[in-house]
Design a protein around this motif. Structure first.
Motif, PDB file in Angstrom:
ATOM      1  N   GLN A  28       0.830  -1.210   0.000  1.00 29.11           N
ATOM      2  CA  GLN A  28       0.000   0.000   0.000  1.00 29.11           C
ATOM      3  C   GLN A  28       0.863   1.258   0.000  1.00 29.11           C
ATOM      4  O   GLN A  28       0.609   2.195  -0.747  1.00 29.11           O
ATOM      5  CB  GLN A  28      -0.938   0.004   1.211  1.00 29.11           C
ATOM      6  CG  GLN A  28      -1.788   1.253   1.347  1.00 29.11           C
ATOM      7  CD  GLN A  28      -2.822   1.401   0.241  1.00 29.11           C
ATOM      8  OE1 GLN A  28      -3.235   0.432  -0.392  1.00 29.11           O
ATOM      9  NE2 GLN A  28      -3.244   2.612   0.001  1.00 29.11           N
ATOM     10  N   ARG A  29       1.898   1.278   0.820  1.00 32.07           N
ATOM     11  CA  ARG A  29       2.717   2.485   0.944  1.00 32.07           C
ATOM     12  C   ARG A  29       3.500   2.764  -0.330  1.00 32.07           C
ATOM     13  O   ARG A  29       3.562   3.902  -0.786  1.00 32.07           O
ATOM     14  CB  ARG A  29       3.669   2.355   2.140  1.00 32.07           C
ATOM     15  CG  ARG A  29       4.399   3.635   2.440  1.00 32.07           C
ATOM     16  CD  ARG A  29       3.404   4.693   2.889  1.00 32.07           C
ATOM     17  NE  ARG A  29       4.116   5.910   3.228  1.00 32.07           N
ATOM     18  CZ  ARG A  29       3.715   7.127   2.872  1.00 32.07           C
ATOM     19  NH1 ARG A  29       2.603   7.285   2.195  1.00 32.07           N
ATOM     20  NH2 ARG A  29       4.408   8.174   3.216  1.00 32.07           N
ATOM     21  N   GLN A  32       1.250   4.173  -2.901  1.00 33.66           N
ATOM     22  CA  GLN A  32       1.003   5.594  -2.654  1.00 33.66           C
ATOM     23  C   GLN A  32       2.138   6.457  -3.205  1.00 33.66           C
ATOM     24  O   GLN A  32       1.890   7.508  -3.808  1.00 33.66           O
ATOM     25  CB  GLN A  32       0.821   5.863  -1.158  1.00 33.66           C
ATOM     26  CG  GLN A  32      -0.453   5.296  -0.597  1.00 33.66           C
ATOM     27  CD  GLN A  32      -0.502   5.334   0.918  1.00 33.66           C
ATOM     28  OE1 GLN A  32       0.509   5.547   1.588  1.00 33.66           O
ATOM     29  NE2 GLN A  32      -1.692   5.122   1.468  1.00 33.66           N
ATOM     30  N   LEU A  37       0.811  10.065  -4.237  1.00 34.37           N
ATOM     31  CA  LEU A  37      -0.163  10.433  -3.206  1.00 34.37           C
ATOM     32  C   LEU A  37       0.523  10.800  -1.900  1.00 34.37           C
ATOM     33  O   LEU A  37      -0.108  11.353  -1.015  1.00 34.37           O
ATOM     34  CB  LEU A  37      -1.148   9.276  -2.974  1.00 34.37           C
ATOM     35  CG  LEU A  37      -1.953   8.855  -4.199  1.00 34.37           C
ATOM     36  CD1 LEU A  37      -2.808   7.631  -3.874  1.00 34.37           C
ATOM     37  CD2 LEU A  37      -2.819   9.990  -4.704  1.00 34.37           C
TER      38      LEU A  37
END
Length: 99
Positions: A28-29, A32, A37
């Motif tokens: 997820q990181r 991003q 993001l």
């Protein structure tokens, strides 16, 4: 790859600017970061290449390791990357299971 604490290094390019981070969800990181993001330092330098990561049993251990690596000089970080990833290949496909 299941969720687990991890320390990671992102690079803007081979031997480019480096970013050291810690997360409880590496996929997820990194996503991003790749999608821009993550604001601030990572957004400004365009980090989108995962060049090194290390998983840990606990978040506490991962945070301790991140703090140590952040204190290292640049050459030590480069050596850490090149021990396992001499070509500075983007490891995103390895963790995300994409081609």
């Amino acid at each position: 790859m299941s969720r687990s604490p991890a320390v990671y290094l992102l690079a803007s390019a081979k031997r480019g600017t480096l970013y050291t981070g810690v997360t409880s969800d590496l996929i997820q990181r990194v996503w991003q970061h790749r999608e821009h993001l993550a604001q601030g330092f990572t957004e400004r330098y365009g980090f989108d290449r995962l060049v090194w990561y290390e998983q840990h049993e606990t978040m506490e251990n991962a945070i301790q390791r991140e703090k140590k690596i952040k204190k290292w000089n640049r050459e030590w970080k480069i050596r850490l990357i090149e021990e396992n990833n001499p070509e500075w290949r983007d490891l995103w496909q390895d963790i995300a299971g994409t081609s």
